[in-house]
Design a protein around this motif. Structure first.
Motif, mmCIF file in Angstrom:
data_model
loop_
_atom_site.group_PDB
_atom_site.id
_atom_site.type_symbol
_atom_site.label_atom_id
_atom_site.label_comp_id
_atom_site.label_asym_id
_atom_site.label_seq_id
_atom_site.Cartn_x
_atom_site.Cartn_y
_atom_site.Cartn_z
ATOM 1 N N ALA A 4 0.833 -1.211 0.000
ATOM 2 C CA ALA A 4 0.000 0.000 0.000
ATOM 3 C C ALA A 4 0.865 1.258 0.000
ATOM 4 O O ALA A 4 0.550 2.245 -0.683
ATOM 5 C CB ALA A 4 -0.935 -0.004 1.204
ATOM 6 N N GLU A 5 1.957 1.250 0.747
ATOM 7 C CA GLU A 5 2.862 2.403 0.779
ATOM 8 C C GLU A 5 3.550 2.600 -0.571
ATOM 9 O O GLU A 5 3.745 3.728 -1.017
ATOM 10 C CB GLU A 5 3.905 2.237 1.882
ATOM 11 N N GLN A 38 2.301 1.726 -3.483
ATOM 12 C CA GLN A 38 1.273 2.238 -4.396
ATOM 13 C C GLN A 38 1.014 3.722 -4.132
ATOM 14 O O GLN A 38 0.821 4.504 -5.062
ATOM 15 C CB GLN A 38 -0.024 1.425 -4.273
ATOM 16 N N ALA A 39 1.007 4.105 -2.858
ATOM 17 C CA ALA A 39 0.804 5.522 -2.513
ATOM 18 C C ALA A 39 1.947 6.378 -3.047
ATOM 19 O O ALA A 39 1.725 7.485 -3.555
ATOM 20 C CB ALA A 39 0.669 5.682 -0.999
ATOM 21 N N ARG A 69 1.456 6.742 -6.771
ATOM 22 C CA ARG A 69 0.387 7.719 -7.037
ATOM 23 C C ARG A 69 0.885 9.143 -6.834
ATOM 24 O O ARG A 69 0.536 10.056 -7.591
ATOM 25 C CB ARG A 69 -0.825 7.455 -6.147
#
Length: 128
Positions: free
Chosen positions: A31-32, A34-35, A38
């Protein structure tokens, strides 16, 4: 001489990855990653492109203004061409980093699977 313990103060400071001294914070979650990808896509790339393009119109005008007998014109154009090249290189690096962040989990999973398959292929346990 005998070393019975690690010295109390190893020094070091908090860096980009949140490490301090002997602490290990190098891993990040999917998740980190992907963040971060982004953030590159939605903020860093557009802002970098905008900053890179910001000087174009003004520089072209200045090159034209100095084009009549001034050596400054050629030097300014060369500096602007170098700037454009550096912006392109940075944009390519950002795109590469974004892709690496998005593909890191897949790459690691494939590597783990391949290592597991190789380890299983030589296992003596399978023979029993």
């Amino acid at each position: 001489m005998q070393l019975n313990q690690v010295p109390g103060d190893l020094g070091g400071s908090t860096g980009l990855l949140g490490t301090s001294g002997g602490q290990k914070d190098l891993a990040s979650s999917p998740a980190e990653k992907q963040a971060a990808a982004r953030a590159i896509e939605q903020h860093i790339e557009p802002d970098t492109r905008k900053a890179g393009d910001g000087a174009d119109e003004e520089t072209v005008s200045a090159v034209k203004a100095f084009s009549h007998g001034w050596l400054t014109s050629g030097a300014l154009k060369k500096a602007h061409d170098t700037w454009d090249e550096q912006v392109r290189n940075l944009m390519n690096r950002l795109a590469s980093d974004k892709g690496a962040l998005r593909g890191a989990n897949t790459t690691l999973q494939k590597t783990d699977s391949a290592a597991g398959a190789k380890a299983r292929s030589v296992s003596v346990i399978d023979e029993y």
